[in-house]
Enzyme design. Structure first.
Site, PDB file in Angstrom:
ATOM      1  N   HIS A  73      -0.640  -5.897  14.084  1.00  0.00           N
ATOM      2  CA  HIS A  73       0.499  -5.033  14.380  1.00  0.00           C
ATOM      3  C   HIS A  73       0.712  -4.334  13.211  1.00  0.00           C
ATOM      4  O   HIS A  73       1.436  -3.321  12.996  1.00  0.00           O
ATOM      5  CB  HIS A  73       1.537  -5.788  15.043  1.00  0.00           C
ATOM      6  N   TRP A  74       0.299  -4.864  11.891  1.00  0.00           N
ATOM      7  CA  TRP A  74       0.804  -4.483  10.674  1.00  0.00           C
ATOM      8  C   TRP A  74      -0.093  -3.885   9.853  1.00  0.00           C
ATOM      9  O   TRP A  74      -0.427  -4.534   8.946  1.00  0.00           O
ATOM     10  CB  TRP A  74       1.551  -5.686   9.785  1.00  0.00           C
TER      11      TRP A  74
END
Length: 277
Positions: free
Chosen positions: A256-257
Site C-alpha cells: 500500500h505504501w
C-alpha cells in the site's frame, strides 16, 4: 492521553481556519507548490507518510505543503464532527485559502488520494495536476472492509490503545516487505493514536467517485502495488479508463505504501511527471 508536545514529529506551522479548527503543516522549499495528503489509520501524519519523499522535491525546486489532516498528527481532532469526504475537502480548501495557495499539485495516498480527487471535482480551477498512490474513493465502502489490512486495523484498534507492537501488527500489512518498517515510524504513530477520537474512524465515509472521474481533465499520475492489502489494485483500471488524462505505474512485490517501498523510483517518476508542465 499524549500531549502534542510529546509527539516525536517535527513542528511546522499552524493555520487557524475560518471554521475555528487549527491545522498543522510543514512548509518546505520554494517553487511550484505540491500539497501532500496522507492516508488514514491510527497515528497517521503527513511526516510519517512522506518523510522519505518531500526532501527530494525540495531539492528539485518545489514548495511542499505537508498537511496533517484534521483528526491526525498535530492538527485539531474534534470529537463532534463527521469525518466524511466533504469535511476533509472543505477543510483543505479553507487551509489553502488561509495560507494563500491558489493553485497546486495535489499528492495523496489512500484517504489522501480520495481527498485529492474530491477536491479536484469541486475546485478544478485550483488543481494543476494530481499524483495518487492507491487512492480511495473508487470502490464501495464494503469492498474496502473486505480487505485484509482494513480487517486487521479494525480488529487491533478495537482492542484498545495501540502501542508500538500493536501498531506493528497493522503496519506490517502496509508493505510487501515488512522488514522495511522502521521502529521510529511505529513510535511516531503509537504516540499520536491515543489522541484520536473514536468518531474519526466510525464516521469516515468516502463515496465511490468512479462515475465522475471523466470530469477531471487535469493530468493524473498514479502508483499502485499489486500486493496492496488495503485498497484493491483493480482501482488502477477504474481511474485510467474513466479519467481522460491519467496514467499509472503498477508495481509487483509492492503493498500500500509505494512511496516507502520504492522510494527512489517514486521520487524520480513524480519529479519527471511534474517537470512536464
Amino acid at each position: 492521553m499524549a500531549k502534542s508536545k510529546d509527539f516525536p514529529l517535527p513542528v511546522g506551522r499552524y493555520a487557524k481556519l475560518d471554521n475555528g479548527l487549527t491545522l498543522h503543516y510543514l512548509d518546505i522549499g520554494t517553487g511550484p507548490i505540491v500539497v501532500w495528503l496522507h492516508g488514514s489509520g491510527p497515528g497517521a501524519s503527513g511526516f510519517s507518510n512522506f518523510k522519505g519523499n518531500y526532501p527530494a522535491f525540495d531539492k528539485a525546486g518545489f514548495r511542499n505543503i505537508v498537511v496533517d489532516l484534521p483528526g491526525f498528527g498535530r492538527s485539531d481532532k474534534p470529537a463532534d464532527v463527521n469525518y466524511d469526504l466533504a469535511f476533509f475537502v472543505d477543510n483543505l480548501k479553507l487551509l489553502l485559502d488561509n495560507i494563500g495557495v491558489d493553485r497546486c499539485t495535489l499528492l495523496g495516498n489512500s484517504l489522501g488520494g480520495a481527498i485529492a480527487l474530491g477536491f479536484t471535482l469541486d475546485n478544478p480551477e485550483r488543481v494543476d495536476s494530481l499524483i495518487l498512490m492507491a487512492p480511495g474513493g473508487v470502490e464501495e465502502r464494503e469492498t474496502y472492509f473486505e480487505m485484509e489490512g482494513i480487517k486487521r486495523m479494525v480488529e487491533v484498534y478495537g482492542q484498545g490503545p495501540m502501542g508500538v507492537e500493536q501498531m506493528r501488527q497493522v503496519m506490517s500489512l502496509q508493505l510487501f516487505d515488512p522488514g522495511q518498517l522502521q521502529d521510529s515510524l511505529l513510535e511516531e504513530r503509537a504516540a499520536v493514536a491515543p489522541t484520536q477520537p473514536a468518531n474519526l474512524f466510525t464516521t469516515m465515509m468516502v463515496p465511490n467517485m468512479t462515475e465522475r472521474l471523466h470530469e477531471i481533465t487535469a493530468p493524473i499520475f498514479g502508483f499502485w502495488g499489486t500486493d496492496d492489502r488495503f485498497n484493491p489494485a483493480s482501482g488502477t483500471f477504474k481511474i485510467v479508463e474513466n479519467a481522460p488524462n491519467a496514467r499509472f505505474t503498477v508495481l509487483n512485490r509492492c503493498g500500500h505504501w509505494v512511496q516507502v517501498e520504492h522510494q527512489e523510483l517514486f521520487n524520480r517518476q513524480c519529479l519527471d511527471f511534474l517537470r512536464e508542465f
